[in-house]
Motif scaffolding. Sequence first.
Motif, short mmCIF file in Angstrom:
data_model
loop_
_atom_site.label_atom_id
_atom_site.label_comp_id
_atom_site.label_asym_id
_atom_site.label_seq_id
_atom_site.Cartn_x
_atom_site.Cartn_y
_atom_site.Cartn_z
N ALA A 167 -2.91 10.49 8.50
CA ALA A 167 -1.80 9.61 8.19
C ALA A 167 -2.00 8.24 8.84
O ALA A 167 -2.69 8.13 9.87
N PRO A 168 -1.42 7.19 8.26
CA PRO A 168 -1.49 5.87 8.89
C PRO A 168 -0.94 5.92 10.32
O PRO A 168 -0.01 6.68 10.61
N PHE A 196 0.85 -1.19 0.00
CA PHE A 196 0.00 0.00 0.00
C PHE A 196 0.88 1.23 0.00
O PHE A 196 2.00 1.23 0.51
N HIS A 197 0.36 2.28 -0.61
CA HIS A 197 1.07 3.56 -0.71
C HIS A 197 0.04 4.66 -0.51
O HIS A 197 -0.96 4.71 -1.26
N VAL A 198 0.25 5.51 0.46
CA VAL A 198 -0.64 6.66 0.61
C VAL A 198 -0.28 7.65 -0.48
O VAL A 198 0.86 8.11 -0.57
N LEU A 199 -1.24 7.97 -1.35
CA LEU A 199 -1.02 8.93 -2.43
C LEU A 199 -1.10 10.35 -1.90
O LEU A 199 -0.33 11.21 -2.30
N THR A 200 -2.06 10.60 -1.02
CA THR A 200 -2.18 11.90 -0.37
C THR A 200 -2.85 11.71 0.98
O THR A 200 -3.76 10.89 1.12
N THR A 201 -2.37 12.43 1.96
CA THR A 201 -2.91 12.35 3.32
C THR A 201 -3.99 13.40 3.49
O THR A 201 -3.77 14.58 3.23
N GLY A 202 -5.14 12.96 3.95
CA GLY A 202 -6.27 13.85 4.11
C GLY A 202 -6.24 14.63 5.41
O GLY A 202 -5.37 14.45 6.26
#
Length: 187
Positions: A177-178, A5-11
């Motif tokens: 963020a995770p 998994f890769h976070v593309l953008t953090t909300g």
Amino acid sequence: MTASFHVLTTGYAHDRVAGTVTLLTEGDTLAVVDPGMVADRGLILDPLAERGIDVRQITDVIFSHHHPDHTLNAALFPRARFHDHMAVYRDDIWEDRPADGFALSPSITLMTTPGHTAEDVSTLVRTDQGLVVLTHLWWGEHGPADDPFAPDRAQLRSSREKVLALGPTLIVPGHGAPFAPSGATPV
């Protein structure tokens, strides 16, 4: 075999709002989770391009729920199947199916987790680092403990407990963020 998994953008959710958008990969499966509101579509498209991924290669899009901050940019992915709590959609085909246990790949499955809305879905991803859960049961690491939009606080708590009982290594929340769950994670 496991997925990545890769976070593309953090909300974030403050005076402005954007959802956390994530890419999941396993074999031929390239899935984007919650392609919703962001300050600029480049925040979704540029990280994909940096990985050599064209939007037409995305096989699946998963909606944690149907609020615009998690769905607004779905049309960026013209060849994808779209998944929610009750069906799979592609072009003009609507295929009813329960989300619980639905597998996009051997390591990427869906689980219904009502809480933020009655139709919430969490995505379970087995990775080399352990189980990662993408969910809107938490907006960010610290909650909010009482989701102001949750229609049923007992249902939210039950779904949070269900996710935590799986022993996830990381939680990817709807607007942050995770984070690694701990005893301080709101239930």
